[in-house]
Design an enzyme around this catalytic site. Sequence first.
Site, PDB file in Angstrom:
ATOM      1  N   LYS A  33      99.458  21.609  70.902  1.00  0.00           N
ATOM      2  CA  LYS A  33      98.303  22.133  70.110  1.00  0.00           C
ATOM      3  C   LYS A  33      97.728  23.192  70.174  1.00  0.00           C
ATOM      4  O   LYS A  33      97.789  23.590  71.632  1.00  0.00           O
ATOM      5  CB  LYS A  33      97.330  20.747  69.863  1.00  0.00           C
TER       6      LYS A  33
HETATM    7  P1  NAD Z   1      91.897  21.276  56.528  1.00  0.00           P
HETATM    8  O1  NAD Z   1      91.025  22.172  57.299  1.00  0.00           O
HETATM    9  O2  NAD Z   1      92.588  21.512  55.477  1.00  0.00           O
HETATM   10  O3  NAD Z   1      90.737  20.151  56.160  1.00  0.00           O
HETATM   11  C1  NAD Z   1      89.913  19.414  56.699  1.00  0.00           C
HETATM   12  C2  NAD Z   1      88.749  18.893  55.721  1.00  0.00           C
HETATM   13  O4  NAD Z   1      87.778  18.067  56.838  1.00  0.00           O
HETATM   14  C3  NAD Z   1      87.943  19.894  55.113  1.00  0.00           C
HETATM   15  O5  NAD Z   1      87.640  19.451  53.881  1.00  0.00           O
HETATM   16  C4  NAD Z   1      86.752  20.019  55.785  1.00  0.00           C
HETATM   17  O6  NAD Z   1      85.542  20.371  55.177  1.00  0.00           O
HETATM   18  C5  NAD Z   1      86.558  18.518  56.134  1.00  0.00           C
HETATM   19  N1  NAD Z   1      85.343  18.329  57.313  1.00  0.00           N
HETATM   20  C6  NAD Z   1      85.419  18.926  58.375  1.00  0.00           C
HETATM   21  N2  NAD Z   1      84.416  18.456  59.064  1.00  0.00           N
HETATM   22  C7  NAD Z   1      83.813  17.535  58.387  1.00  0.00           C
HETATM   23  C8  NAD Z   1      82.946  16.326  58.544  1.00  0.00           C
HETATM   24  N3  NAD Z   1      82.155  16.317  59.776  1.00  0.00           N
HETATM   25  N4  NAD Z   1      82.818  15.667  57.769  1.00  0.00           N
HETATM   26  C9  NAD Z   1      83.554  15.307  56.621  1.00  0.00           C
HETATM   27  N5  NAD Z   1      84.511  16.325  56.321  1.00  0.00           N
HETATM   28  C10 NAD Z   1      84.838  17.120  57.235  1.00  0.00           C
HETATM   29  O7  NAD Z   1      92.439  20.459  57.611  1.00  0.00           O
HETATM   30  P2  NAD Z   1      93.784  19.461  57.303  1.00  0.00           P
HETATM   31  O8  NAD Z   1      94.921  20.141  57.631  1.00  0.00           O
HETATM   32  O9  NAD Z   1      93.802  18.702  56.095  1.00  0.00           O
HETATM   33  O10 NAD Z   1      93.638  18.369  58.583  1.00  0.00           O
HETATM   34  C11 NAD Z   1      92.691  17.195  58.272  1.00  0.00           C
HETATM   35  C12 NAD Z   1      93.173  16.354  59.603  1.00  0.00           C
HETATM   36  O11 NAD Z   1      94.721  15.942  59.412  1.00  0.00           O
HETATM   37  C13 NAD Z   1      92.849  16.877  60.936  1.00  0.00           C
HETATM   38  O12 NAD Z   1      92.591  15.740  61.879  1.00  0.00           O
HETATM   39  C14 NAD Z   1      94.375  17.212  61.387  1.00  0.00           C
HETATM   40  O13 NAD Z   1      94.617  17.253  62.631  1.00  0.00           O
HETATM   41  C15 NAD Z   1      95.241  16.217  60.651  1.00  0.00           C
HETATM   42  N6  NAD Z   1      96.593  16.655  60.506  1.00  0.00           N
HETATM   43  C16 NAD Z   1      96.676  17.524  59.701  1.00  0.00           C
HETATM   44  C17 NAD Z   1      98.318  17.884  59.361  1.00  0.00           C
HETATM   45  C18 NAD Z   1      98.592  19.157  58.503  1.00  0.00           C
HETATM   46  O14 NAD Z   1      99.828  19.000  58.114  1.00  0.00           O
HETATM   47  N7  NAD Z   1      97.751  19.999  58.076  1.00  0.00           N
HETATM   48  C19 NAD Z   1      99.289  17.094  60.013  1.00  0.00           C
HETATM   49  C20 NAD Z   1      98.907  15.886  60.508  1.00  0.00           C
HETATM   50  C21 NAD Z   1      97.535  15.815  60.966  1.00  0.00           C
END
Ligand code: NAD
Length: 424
Positions: free
Chosen positions: A113
């Site tokens: 990561k």
């Molecule tokens: P992103 O940046 O696209 O979206 C994150 C979202 O969470 C945004 O809407 C943001 O405003 C919101 N957020 C942040 N802090 C917050 C809070 N305190 N309360 C409520 N909402 C909040 O990120 P993403 O890629 O969608 O990732 C989200 C989660 O999924 C993370 O845990 C990431 O590790 C996990 N994940 C992502 C992927 C991927 O392909 N992008 C794959 C596996 C896991």
Amino acid sequence: MSKAIVSTLYDSDVFRMACRQFDKAADAISLPETIRDRTKYPRRCLAVALPVKRDDGSVTVFEGYRVQHNLSTGPAKGGIRFHQSVTIGEVAALAMWMSWKCSLVGLPYGGAKGGVVVDPNQLSPTELEHLSRRYMQEMVNFLGPHTDVAAPDVGTNEKIMGWMMDTYSNHVGHISPAIVTGKPIAIGGSQGRREATGAGVAYLVKKYLADMKIPLGKTTVAIQGFGNVGSETALALSAYGAKIVAISDYTGAFYNPKGIDLKRALTYLHYQKVLRDFDGAEPITNEQLLELKCTVLIPAALERVITDKNAAKLQCRLLAEAANGPTTNAADKIIEARGDIELIPDVLCNAGGVIVSYFEWLQNLSNFYWGRDEVLTKLFGVLDKAKAAVDAQQDKFKFSRRLAALTLGIQRVADAKAARGLFP
Ligand code: NAD
């Protein structure tokens, strides 16, 4: 006997949480002491200073990290997070979970990561590009298509992956699309990658709801986080017939018992950048969202949001961990003791992202590109297999679903390390 000499480098709530999960799983499968610490702790990390010229002529130095947890089962693989609360301990925990996830679903990858301590919303597009390129420039000798392959995570996206791929390619002197996944399709991104994580979450939710005999037409869903994963999960579940009653981002949460008009929410987000003041639903707090009465609760933002303070108050039937590490160990215990909530643990639930990242990497290495239907059909096939393995492990050993998933992932990494032996 092995004895770990453990530094405090990664020490943090979230790293301790990942370690406790590991310890519990290692005990459950009686993992030999000689292999435990080698399997548990990250292999190596790099911390970098990233000076970026601001639009006003000043220079800000940001801090960035990359942690490679495991390289025994293949190149390390994992996203890069841009967020103001990133720490090296958080990055290490996320790298550890990537190892178990890739192993669980049978990908030939280790876990890694990356992260930069920055609020990307405070940067102009030019500053964001400079920071992204500078991060990759500093990582050129640490990453590689056969060493460690990056991807998007919180605060990063396709565009940023494109800049990073371009920076790496310029450095090595030829196009090197396999250095990152989640790129724009024009430069080797895969069909279906943007929606892969959310599509995978929704597919598994559908499968577990079927096991629970709950029809999708009677399913209500609350989703915390409306970024890549949260919004794509919402769209896919809605297409399956479920009703999305609550969504949120860091600026607030919104509830509409009649169902949120997702198209309207996405259009609003497109123009406003955040959900603040969205008028298609009643404003509530992110804390209230987690405690809503709904069929499925989907944390899709950050770690450690379901804690010993709110676990007893959850009113969902199924908790689908789209985010990594959303449930603390104490909350996990409470939920297990309650016995009325089914859980899809993060390492299984959000694995769709890295599975399609693997497909993207394969397409880049072979220069042979697949169609969207082929990508999604293959994705669902891998998820079906992983779900069946987790369910079988759960039945066989009477483990919780999290323990079943973690033991499968951890065992394979440990087996690989044992088979490779120790370099003298
Ligand atoms: P992103 O940046 O696209 O979206 C994150 C979202 O969470 C945004 O809407 C943001 O405003 C919101 N957020 C942040 N802090 C917050 C809070 N305190 N309360 C409520 N909402 C909040 O990120 P993403 O890629 O969608 O990732 C989200 C989660 O999924 C993370 O845990 C990431 O590790 C996990 N994940 C992502 C992927 C991927 O392909 N992008 C794959 C596996 C896991």
